[in-house]
Design a protein around this motif. Sequence first.
Motif, short mmCIF file in Angstrom:
data_model
loop_
_atom_site.label_atom_id
_atom_site.label_comp_id
_atom_site.label_asym_id
_atom_site.label_seq_id
_atom_site.Cartn_x
_atom_site.Cartn_y
_atom_site.Cartn_z
N GLN A 36 0.80 -1.22 0.00
CA GLN A 36 0.00 0.00 0.00
C GLN A 36 0.84 1.28 0.00
O GLN A 36 0.59 2.19 -0.78
CB GLN A 36 -0.97 -0.01 1.18
N ARG A 37 1.83 1.34 0.84
CA ARG A 37 2.67 2.54 0.90
C ARG A 37 3.48 2.71 -0.39
O ARG A 37 3.62 3.81 -0.91
CB ARG A 37 3.60 2.47 2.11
N MET A 38 4.02 1.60 -0.89
CA MET A 38 4.81 1.67 -2.13
C MET A 38 3.97 2.14 -3.31
O MET A 38 4.44 2.93 -4.14
CB MET A 38 5.41 0.30 -2.45
N ILE A 39 2.73 1.67 -3.40
CA ILE A 39 1.83 2.07 -4.47
C ILE A 39 1.57 3.58 -4.39
O ILE A 39 1.65 4.30 -5.38
CB ILE A 39 0.50 1.29 -4.40
N TYR A 40 1.27 4.04 -3.20
CA TYR A 40 1.02 5.47 -2.99
C TYR A 40 2.24 6.30 -3.40
O TYR A 40 2.11 7.28 -4.13
CB TYR A 40 0.67 5.72 -1.52
N GLU A 41 3.42 5.91 -2.93
CA GLU A 41 4.63 6.67 -3.23
C GLU A 41 4.95 6.68 -4.72
O GLU A 41 5.34 7.71 -5.28
CB GLU A 41 5.80 6.12 -2.42
#
Length: 127
Positions: free
Chosen positions: A18-23
């Motif tokens: 989730q965090r990687m996708i957002y970034e």
Amino acid sequence: IAKNGGRILFVGTSSGLQRMIYEAATYCNQFYVNQRWVGGTISNSKSIIGTNIKPDLVILLDLKKNQVAAQEFTNGNVPIIAICDTDCDPRHINYPIPSNDESIPGIELVLKSLAIAARRGIEQKHI
């Protein structure tokens, strides 16, 4: 696609992604889904969100978990880039990337490379 002003949608809903996708999506000023894919988002977008939307390219990370999304993109003729492990069927993926879909460092490498390429394409558009 980015160089031509196209819309890229990053999709990855597993908790580790989730965090990687957002970034990645925000790095190249594109769109993302990192919580849960709502069935019909593409095929029935007018009813779900009130606007017809269709990305020009989808980067899909957790293919096995998001089969409904992959099927919607395929039915809507939206090209898909996806990490495909040995337990995935890559036949409906336009640009399969053979890799371990459980290796966070491997996924991060692929995702960052794609985000950098998208950002460079956008920057070239403005030259």
